[in-house]
Design a protein around this motif. Structure first.
Motif, PDB file in Angstrom:
ATOM      1  N   GLU A 281       0.760  -1.211  -0.102  1.00 17.63           N
ATOM      2  CA  GLU A 281      -0.067  -0.034  -0.110  1.00 17.63           C
ATOM      3  C   GLU A 281       1.045   1.279   0.099  1.00 17.63           C
ATOM      4  OE1 GLU A 281      -3.841   0.427   0.235  1.00 17.63           O
ATOM      5  OE2 GLU A 281      -3.120  -1.135  -1.169  1.00 17.63           O
ATOM      6  N   PHE A 282       1.792   1.246   0.632  1.00 18.11           N
ATOM      7  CA  PHE A 282       3.079   2.386   0.760  1.00 18.11           C
ATOM      8  C   PHE A 282       3.536   2.690  -0.727  1.00 18.11           C
ATOM      9  CE2 PHE A 282       4.038   1.459   5.479  1.00 18.11           C
ATOM     10  CZ  PHE A 282       2.640   1.970   5.938  1.00 18.11           C
ATOM     11  N   ASN A 283       3.757   1.550  -1.290  1.00 19.57           N
ATOM     12  CA  ASN A 283       4.295   1.598  -2.541  1.00 19.57           C
ATOM     13  C   ASN A 283       3.384   2.183  -3.645  1.00 19.57           C
ATOM     14  OD1 ASN A 283       6.974   0.557  -1.835  1.00 19.57           O
ATOM     15  ND2 ASN A 283       6.100  -1.469  -2.284  1.00 19.57           N
ATOM     16  N   PHE A 284       2.078   1.871  -3.568  1.00 22.47           N
ATOM     17  CA  PHE A 284       1.117   2.511  -4.399  1.00 22.47           C
ATOM     18  C   PHE A 284       1.035   3.944  -4.076  1.00 22.47           C
ATOM     19  CE2 PHE A 284      -3.636   3.290  -4.848  1.00 22.47           C
ATOM     20  CZ  PHE A 284      -3.678   3.467  -6.153  1.00 22.47           C
ATOM     21  N   VAL A 285       1.146   4.321  -2.590  1.00 22.27           N
ATOM     22  CA  VAL A 285       1.106   5.833  -2.471  1.00 22.27           C
ATOM     23  C   VAL A 285       2.098   6.363  -2.888  1.00 22.27           C
ATOM     24  CG1 VAL A 285       0.947   7.498  -0.635  1.00 22.27           C
ATOM     25  CG2 VAL A 285      -0.404   5.495  -0.325  1.00 22.27           C
ATOM     26  N   LYS A 286       3.483   5.851  -3.068  1.00 20.04           N
ATOM     27  CA  LYS A 286       4.358   6.480  -3.548  1.00 20.04           C
ATOM     28  C   LYS A 286       4.210   6.735  -5.071  1.00 20.04           C
ATOM     29  CE  LYS A 286       8.164   4.749  -0.533  1.00 20.04           C
ATOM     30  NZ  LYS A 286       9.305   3.842  -0.715  1.00 20.04           N
ATOM     31  N   ALA A 287       3.839   5.851  -5.730  1.00 22.42           N
ATOM     32  CA  ALA A 287       3.644   5.849  -7.242  1.00 22.42           C
ATOM     33  C   ALA A 287       2.369   6.948  -7.461  1.00 22.42           C
ATOM     34  CB  ALA A 287       2.780   4.397  -7.915  1.00 22.42           C
ATOM     35  N   LEU A 288       1.553   7.486  -6.575  1.00 17.36           N
ATOM     36  CA  LEU A 288       0.725   8.494  -6.789  1.00 17.36           C
ATOM     37  C   LEU A 288       1.198   9.709  -6.916  1.00 17.36           C
ATOM     38  CD1 LEU A 288      -2.246   7.207  -4.706  1.00 17.36           C
ATOM     39  CD2 LEU A 288      -2.510   7.268  -6.921  1.00 17.36           C
ATOM     40  N   ASP A 289       2.286   9.680  -5.874  1.00 20.11           N
ATOM     41  CA  ASP A 289       3.060  11.019  -5.830  1.00 20.11           C
ATOM     42  C   ASP A 289       3.982  11.039  -7.194  1.00 20.11           C
ATOM     43  OD1 ASP A 289       4.209  13.195  -4.247  1.00 20.11           O
ATOM     44  OD2 ASP A 289       5.972  11.919  -4.230  1.00 20.11           O
ATOM     45  N   GLN A 290       4.325  10.029  -7.327  1.00 21.26           N
ATOM     46  CA  GLN A 290       5.320  10.206  -8.707  1.00 21.26           C
ATOM     47  C   GLN A 290       4.832  10.560  -9.994  1.00 21.26           C
ATOM     48  OE1 GLN A 290       7.194   6.151  -8.912  1.00 21.26           O
ATOM     49  NE2 GLN A 290       8.016   6.436  -6.877  1.00 21.26           N
ATOM     50  N   VAL A 291       3.379  10.340  -9.992  1.00 17.86           N
ATOM     51  CA  VAL A 291       2.603  10.997 -11.256  1.00 17.86           C
ATOM     52  C   VAL A 291       1.976  12.182 -10.911  1.00 17.86           C
ATOM     53  CG1 VAL A 291       2.505   8.361 -12.097  1.00 17.86           C
ATOM     54  CG2 VAL A 291       0.548   9.629 -10.778  1.00 17.86           C
ATOM     55  N   GLY A 292       2.277  12.730  -9.755  1.00 18.06           N
ATOM     56  CA  GLY A 292       1.499  14.011  -9.559  1.00 18.06           C
ATOM     57  C   GLY A 292       0.270  13.981  -8.893  1.00 18.06           C
ATOM     58  N   VAL A 293      -0.371  12.963  -8.315  1.00 21.77           N
ATOM     59  CA  VAL A 293      -1.710  12.874  -7.649  1.00 21.77           C
ATOM     60  C   VAL A 293      -1.373  12.966  -6.043  1.00 21.77           C
ATOM     61  CG1 VAL A 293      -3.559  11.388  -7.654  1.00 21.77           C
ATOM     62  CG2 VAL A 293      -2.350  11.397  -9.837  1.00 21.77           C
ATOM     63  N   ASP A 294      -2.349  13.503  -5.595  1.00 22.91           N
ATOM     64  CA  ASP A 294      -2.424  13.822  -4.059  1.00 22.91           C
ATOM     65  C   ASP A 294      -3.658  13.485  -3.802  1.00 22.91           C
ATOM     66  OD1 ASP A 294      -1.399  14.002  -1.549  1.00 22.91           O
ATOM     67  OD2 ASP A 294      -1.318  16.346  -1.541  1.00 22.91           O
ATOM     68  N   PRO A 295      -4.380  12.532  -3.827  1.00 24.63           N
ATOM     69  CA  PRO A 295      -5.890  12.291  -3.445  1.00 24.63           C
ATOM     70  C   PRO A 295      -6.081  12.330  -1.877  1.00 24.63           C
ATOM     71  CG  PRO A 295      -5.023  10.164  -3.755  1.00 24.63           C
ATOM     72  CD  PRO A 295      -3.755  11.196  -4.126  1.00 24.63           C
ATOM     73  N   ILE A 296      -7.145  12.771  -1.428  1.00 25.39           N
ATOM     74  CA  ILE A 296      -7.610  12.179  -0.011  1.00 25.39           C
ATOM     75  C   ILE A 296      -7.871  10.882  -0.053  1.00 25.39           C
ATOM     76  CG2 ILE A 296      -9.533  12.622   1.479  1.00 25.39           C
ATOM     77  CD1 ILE A 296      -7.793  15.187   1.244  1.00 25.39           C
ATOM     78  N   LEU A 297      -7.300  10.118   1.014  1.00 25.03           N
ATOM     79  CA  LEU A 297      -7.197   8.692   1.299  1.00 25.03           C
ATOM     80  C   LEU A 297      -8.359   8.450   2.502  1.00 25.03           C
ATOM     81  CD1 LEU A 297      -3.470   8.073   0.758  1.00 25.03           C
ATOM     82  CD2 LEU A 297      -5.499   7.795  -0.905  1.00 25.03           C
ATOM     83  N   LEU A 298      -9.005   7.365   2.375  1.00 21.80           N
ATOM     84  CA  LEU A 298     -10.060   6.971   3.423  1.00 21.80           C
ATOM     85  C   LEU A 298      -9.635   5.543   3.670  1.00 21.80           C
ATOM     86  CD1 LEU A 298     -12.353   7.485   5.454  1.00 21.80           C
ATOM     87  CD2 LEU A 298     -13.791   7.165   3.404  1.00 21.80           C
ATOM     88  N   GLY A 299      -9.598   5.027   4.873  1.00 16.77           N
ATOM     89  CA  GLY A 299      -9.713   3.627   5.092  1.00 16.77           C
ATOM     90  C   GLY A 299     -10.150   3.265   6.314  1.00 16.77           C
TER      91      GLY A 299
END
Length: 472
Positions: A281-299
């Motif tokens: 999950e942390f790696n997915f969040v890193k990838a979001l940052d790499q492509v310039g996406v900064d979403p609100i996350l809910l879990g």
């Protein structure tokens, strides 16, 4: 509190944490040890002077007598409890539950036990794969199981029901255990109803995102089921999900960037995850940052966990993380007496504190409250009768009010958020306050239940004519 009577193997592990996550996080076999064994004891604290948060202690001296059921004598009540602390791939797994019940047994015995009978607890270590062996042993010796939680409880439920071992677990995992006969929980998590407070509350916090949110899918069957429920709850809360079609391999991806790019192209500005905070999950969040996406996350509440602020303190990539909970935050101990009491008792005993520990504590107190009412008539039948009549329960203030007697979850909740390495309550604004709304209780689709329920909402899979039912 009012009463209407008088007065988831590694894959399995993560799947378990999805199932139990509505209430719990890690935030801080055979019988292996006993608590409350006979020995020198301090002078009993008078029950009238003892409280647990807002709950008057159910423990104290008395003159209850009689060998009324298995594990009950004139002087003792034998109960089993436990967790999966011996699991080799995750040592200490959920040990906070056993630590909590052990501390609560000592606290209760210091007051004189239950109506004068001393509690003798047997700590069972299921070690993930030994739940049925544990259950067979408990069936042979214990009055009841209390405050326990076994990740593979689907392997032991048939044994439990067959021996009429009544239970007040901290959590259940399998559908047949969650709605099992002779089972009552301080924080119910049935298959047919869910507390959807986090979705409703996020809609209040971010109304501009109700048409911009999506659910991240997984190849794990348990997460698929959880996401099906999440989608139905989101719809009930007014969300129109974007359905970007992102499905992550549960065992990991060689690169998460293509999936992050798909989120970016879809335009999702908010993401729900039913998975726990694991490296993938942390790696997915890193990838979001790499492509310039900064979403609100809910879990779920599993994101209120020690690993999350530790990782975010280094990266800052989870400052938009939110988690829905029905428990008080551990950080609220200074304003919530029950949380303070829990942390003090467990710390004094050298145990681990975490939300699952509070969950076990609530179930222990629920059991003790019913046991007190039974007096000398301490039988499993009496316990089922008493537990079935407790319809408002918050563990002395540990969590939002639930209905154990009807196996119904809370209609309240709160949302926590993360900034750097610190959690804080994000909604409602007042710390330690829950927001309640009947809309938060959402009926789930029968296709997600995983078991067949009878008209009494009890799983029919292992029912037999000898099952103990509440007397009318």
């Amino acid at each position: 509190m009012k009463r209407s009577s008088t007065t988831k193997l590694v894959a399995a592990l993560a799947a378990v944490m999805v199932v139990t996550s509505a209430c719990a996080s890690d935030r801080e076999g055979d019988a292996v040890v006993s608590a409350g064994a006979p020995g020198a004891a301090a002078a009993p604290v008078q029950a009238s002077d003892a409280t647990f948060g807002t709950l008057e202690s159910p423990c104290g001296a008395g003159d209850a007598s009689g060998a009324t059921d298995q594990g009950v004598s004139d002087t003792e009540i034998r109960i089993g409890y436990g967790d999966d602390r011996g699991y080799a791939k995750s040592p200490g797994l959920n040990k906070e539950m056993g630590d909590a019940v052990s501390a609560m047994i000592d606290w209760c015995n210091e007051q004189g036990g239950i109506n004068g009978r001393r509690i003798v607890g047997t700590l069972f270590d299921s070690a993930m794969t030994q739940a049925n062996a544990v259950m067979q042993n408990a069936c042979a010796s214990e009055f009841m199981l209390v405050g326990h939680g076994f990740a593979m409880d689907q392997t032991s439920e048939q044994t439990r029901v067959a021996c009429n071992l009544a239970a007040v677990p901290a959590f259940t995992v399998s559908p047949d255990a969650a709605n099992g006969p002779m089972t009552y929980q301080g924080v119910p998590f049935p298959v047919d109803y869910a507390n959807g407070s986090q979705w409703f509350q996020m809609a209040e916090m971010y109304p501009e995102l109700v048409n911009e949110f999506d659910v991240v899918d997984s190849t794990m069957p348990t997460i698929i089921t959880a996401n099906t429920k999440a989608r139905s709850i989101a719809a009930a809360a007014g969300f129109n999900l974007k359905n970007c079609g992102v499905t992550l391999n549960y065992d990991g991806e060689s690169s998460y960037v293509p999936f992050a790019e798909k989120i970016k192209q879809c335009g999702a500005k908010g993401l729900w995850t039913s998975r726990s905070p694991v490296p993938a999950e942390f790696n997915f969040v890193k990838a979001l940052d790499q492509v310039g996406v900064d979403p609100i996350l809910l879990g779920e509440a599993t994101w209120y966990a020690n690993a999350v602020p530790a990782w975010n303190g280094e990266t800052g990539l989870l400052d938009n993380m939110h988690a829905g909970m029905t428990f008080q935050m551990l950080e609220n101990a200074d304003v919530v007496p029950a949380v303070k009491k829990y942390t003090e008792l467990v710390a004094e005993a050298g145990g681990k504190t975490a939300l699952l520990g509070m969950q076990a504590t609530s179930s222990f107190l629920l059991w003790a409250t019913a046991a007190k009412e039974c007096g000398s008539d301490l039988t499993r039948q009496c316990m089922i009768d008493e537990l079935s009549q407790i319809h408002e329960w918050d563990g002395g203030g540990l969590h939002a009010v639930t209905d154990p007697g009807n196996n119904m979850p809370a209609t309240c909740g709160l949302v926590v958020s993360l900034k750097g390495a610190e959690y804080s309550q994000a909604f409602p604004a007042e710390a330690a306050e829950f927001k309640c709304d009947d809309r938060y209780l959402v009926a789930t689709d029968a296709s997600t239940w995983g078991t067949e329920l009878g008209p009494d909402r009890i799983s029919t899979k292992y029912l037999n004519p000898n099952v103990i039912r509440p007397n009318a």
